[in-house]
Design a protein around this motif. Structure first.
Motif, PDB file in Angstrom:
ATOM      1  N   GLN A 162      17.391  27.406  43.040  1.00 61.30           N
ATOM      2  CA  GLN A 162      16.634  27.642  44.274  1.00 61.30           C
ATOM      3  C   GLN A 162      16.123  29.078  44.337  1.00 61.30           C
ATOM      4  O   GLN A 162      14.977  29.332  44.696  1.00 61.30           O
ATOM      5  N   TYR A 163      16.983  30.049  43.973  1.00 62.95           N
ATOM      6  CA  TYR A 163      16.640  31.459  44.160  1.00 62.95           C
ATOM      7  C   TYR A 163      16.304  32.190  42.862  1.00 62.95           C
ATOM      8  O   TYR A 163      15.767  33.281  42.895  1.00 62.95           O
ATOM      9  N   LYS A 164      16.662  31.602  41.711  1.00 63.45           N
ATOM     10  CA  LYS A 164      16.334  32.187  40.395  1.00 63.45           C
ATOM     11  C   LYS A 164      16.624  33.688  40.363  1.00 63.45           C
ATOM     12  O   LYS A 164      15.695  34.515  40.201  1.00 63.45           O
ATOM     13  N   PRO A 165      17.881  34.087  40.512  1.00 62.44           N
ATOM     14  CA  PRO A 165      18.202  35.516  40.627  1.00 62.44           C
ATOM     15  C   PRO A 165      17.876  36.311  39.361  1.00 62.44           C
ATOM     16  O   PRO A 165      18.056  35.823  38.248  1.00 62.44           O
ATOM     17  N   PRO A 166      17.360  37.545  39.523  1.00 64.89           N
ATOM     18  CA  PRO A 166      17.213  38.454  38.382  1.00 64.89           C
ATOM     19  C   PRO A 166      18.598  38.943  37.956  1.00 64.89           C
ATOM     20  O   PRO A 166      19.608  38.429  38.440  1.00 64.89           O
ATOM     21  N   LYS A 167      18.662  39.932  37.084  1.00 64.86           N
ATOM     22  CA  LYS A 167      19.955  40.413  36.596  1.00 64.86           C
ATOM     23  C   LYS A 167      20.863  40.789  37.764  1.00 64.86           C
ATOM     24  O   LYS A 167      20.507  41.608  38.606  1.00 64.86           O
ATOM     25  N   THR A 168      22.026  40.149  37.805  1.00 63.51           N
ATOM     26  CA  THR A 168      22.949  40.279  38.935  1.00 63.51           C
ATOM     27  C   THR A 168      24.380  40.321  38.411  1.00 63.51           C
ATOM     28  O   THR A 168      24.733  39.586  37.486  1.00 63.51           O
ATOM     29  N   ARG A 169      25.206  41.135  39.028  1.00 64.42           N
ATOM     30  CA  ARG A 169      26.623  41.175  38.645  1.00 64.42           C
ATOM     31  C   ARG A 169      27.335  39.945  39.202  1.00 64.42           C
ATOM     32  O   ARG A 169      27.005  39.450  40.272  1.00 64.42           O
ATOM     33  N   PHE A 170      28.322  39.467  38.463  1.00 60.63           N
ATOM     34  CA  PHE A 170      29.046  38.270  38.872  1.00 60.63           C
ATOM     35  C   PHE A 170      29.649  38.432  40.266  1.00 60.63           C
ATOM     36  O   PHE A 170      29.583  37.526  41.098  1.00 60.63           O
ATOM     37  N   GLU A 171      30.247  39.595  40.527  1.00 60.33           N
ATOM     38  CA  GLU A 171      30.904  39.813  41.816  1.00 60.33           C
ATOM     39  C   GLU A 171      29.895  39.744  42.964  1.00 60.33           C
ATOM     40  O   GLU A 171      30.194  39.210  44.034  1.00 60.33           O
ATOM     41  N   SER A 172      28.702  40.284  42.731  1.00 59.33           N
ATOM     42  CA  SER A 172      27.666  40.271  43.766  1.00 59.33           C
ATOM     43  C   SER A 172      27.218  38.839  44.063  1.00 59.33           C
ATOM     44  O   SER A 172      27.049  38.457  45.231  1.00 59.33           O
ATOM     45  N   PHE A 173      27.045  38.042  43.020  1.00 60.42           N
ATOM     46  CA  PHE A 173      26.609  36.662  43.235  1.00 60.42           C
ATOM     47  C   PHE A 173      27.710  35.843  43.905  1.00 60.42           C
ATOM     48  O   PHE A 173      27.419  34.922  44.682  1.00 60.42           O
ATOM     49  N   HIS A 174      28.962  36.180  43.635  1.00 58.59           N
ATOM     50  CA  HIS A 174      30.073  35.489  44.305  1.00 58.59           C
ATOM     51  C   HIS A 174      30.001  35.697  45.814  1.00 58.59           C
ATOM     52  O   HIS A 174      30.195  34.763  46.602  1.00 58.59           O
TER      53      HIS A 174
END
Length: 398
Positions: A162-174
């Protein structure tokens, strides 16, 4: 009552089912039609009006054959194609059971399953949503019109696509994931909440991301690429009994890695780990290293030291960068720690010799000075060995 004014001009006025029933002049016929639309059987209707069920059927057919077009006729084609239950039909098209019963009088229902209805080009998104709602399994939920598995993995895949995130840290996406559950699916928090460790494990296995360095990832559309040419160009099997860095292939401009939207050696490591996952010859170590065969990193470097010794440390580092993709600062630190005993004045030589523990204890007894020059130490060694001691003059001995 024949025409009406619309945004497209004057058009024929089409009545609905209830208006049609009201227009039936004969009260007995109207009553018979009304009872049938309410689901009464021919026997029940005949009993009320004192006529046979055959007579009831004849009256109904006469009424129906002369009826005008009604608004609900637009759903008739679906009744003729699919095997709906009354509940399914009325729920999907938001009509009363009387419409369903009218079509039962007029035509036979279809044979297709309701599962096929979802792919019918003529239906609206709202009708698709109603079908999905009715066919939900116990372990499924609907999010924005999409049916998802009621688990962490299913929701992760939905949010990623849905959001197709760019480079993101695992903790942030959690944190993003937990906020989404809290804001949009509060009733399912107990089933969709995951601790950080399990969440990262599930996310790492996703087929919608590519792993990056620094405990991060980004959205990656795997279905968009055919990796057969990339696999053929790299051909890891020709590096058997080696441990190589993916930086080697990043430096190979002929591979054109931008064609696959691969930015660096860490992302390439992630891609290769996926496309080689069924081949046991390859072991994907910590990014960006790949082990081909049973040889370990230490064994591989030692093998190359035996092939190249004696060699200047700087030349050895350059050789490994060009041929195996090892970054110089990282390899220098590793060699200085693991193979320190073979390094002498910026030279690496695995063929140098070492005294055993007994010999060292004997030599300690021979050396009485608190300080001694190396040239004088060699004299002691020569006398002790009764030969030239040059191969023993190394840092390990000192």
């Amino acid at each position: 009552d024949s025409i009406m004014l619309s945004s497209e001009g004057y058009i024929p006025y089409i009545i609905d089912l209830e208006a049609f029933v009201e227009k039936v002049v004969d009260e007995k016929q109207k009553s018979i039609l009304d009872m049938k639309l309410n689901g009464k059987t021919l026997e029940e209707i005949g009993s009320v009006h004192g006529i046979s069920k055959q007579r009831v059927s004849q009256i109904l057919l006469r009424i129906i054959s002369n009826r005008p077009q009604i608004k609900e006729d637009k759903f008739k084609i679906y009744y003729s194609k699919y095997d709906f239950s009354e509940r399914e039909f009325c729920s999907i098209f938001n009509v009363s059971p009387r419409v369903f019963n009218l079509f039962r009088i007029e035509i036979n229902h279809g044979q297709k399953s309701i599962d096929d209805f979802i792919d019918d080009e003529g239906i609206s998104e709202e009708q698709k949503f109603r079908v999905r709602s009715m066919t939900l399994k116990e372990n499924e939920i609907i999010v924005n019109g999409k049916v998802l598995s009621l688990n962490v993995s299913g929701l992760i895949e939905y949010i990623l696509n849905q959001y197709k995130p760019p480079k993101t840290r695992f903790e942030s996406f959690h944190r993003t994931y937990n906020k989404y559950v809290s804001d949009h699916l509060p009733n399912y928090q107990s089933k969709l909440t995951a601790d950080s460790r399990n969440f990262i494990a599930v996310l790492s296995r996703s087929k919608s991301i590519i792993l990056c360095n620094d405990n991060s990832f980004r959205y990656y559309d795997w279905k968009k690429y055919d990796f057969s040419r990339l696999k053929e160009g790299i051909d890891l099997s020709k590096y058997r009994d080696s441990v190589i860095s993916c930086l080697k292939f990043i430096n190979d401009k002929s591979l054109n890695l931008s064609e696959y939207n691969i930015c660096d050696q860490y992302e390439l490591h992630s891609v290769l780990r996926t496309i080689y996952q069924d081949e046991s010859l390859f072991r994907f170590l910590r990014m960006p290293m790949i082990q081909i065969g049973e040889i370990s990193k230490e064994e591989f470097i030692m093998k190359k030291l035996y092939e190249l010794s004696p060699i200047k440390l700087t030349e050895f580092l350059k050789h490994f960068y060009i041929n195996y993709g090892y970054e110089e600062p990282t390899l220098r630190t590793y060699i200085s720690t693991t193979f320190r005993r073979y390094i002498q004045d910026d030279m690496i030589d695995v063929y140098i010799k070492f005294f055993d523990l007994k010999e060292i204890e004997d030599l300690k007894c021979e050396i009485r000075q608190e300080f001694i020059l190396k040239k004088n130490l060699k004299v002691v060694f020569d006398k002790y060995l009764d030969c030239d001691s040059s191969p023993y003059m190394n840092n390990s001995t000192f």
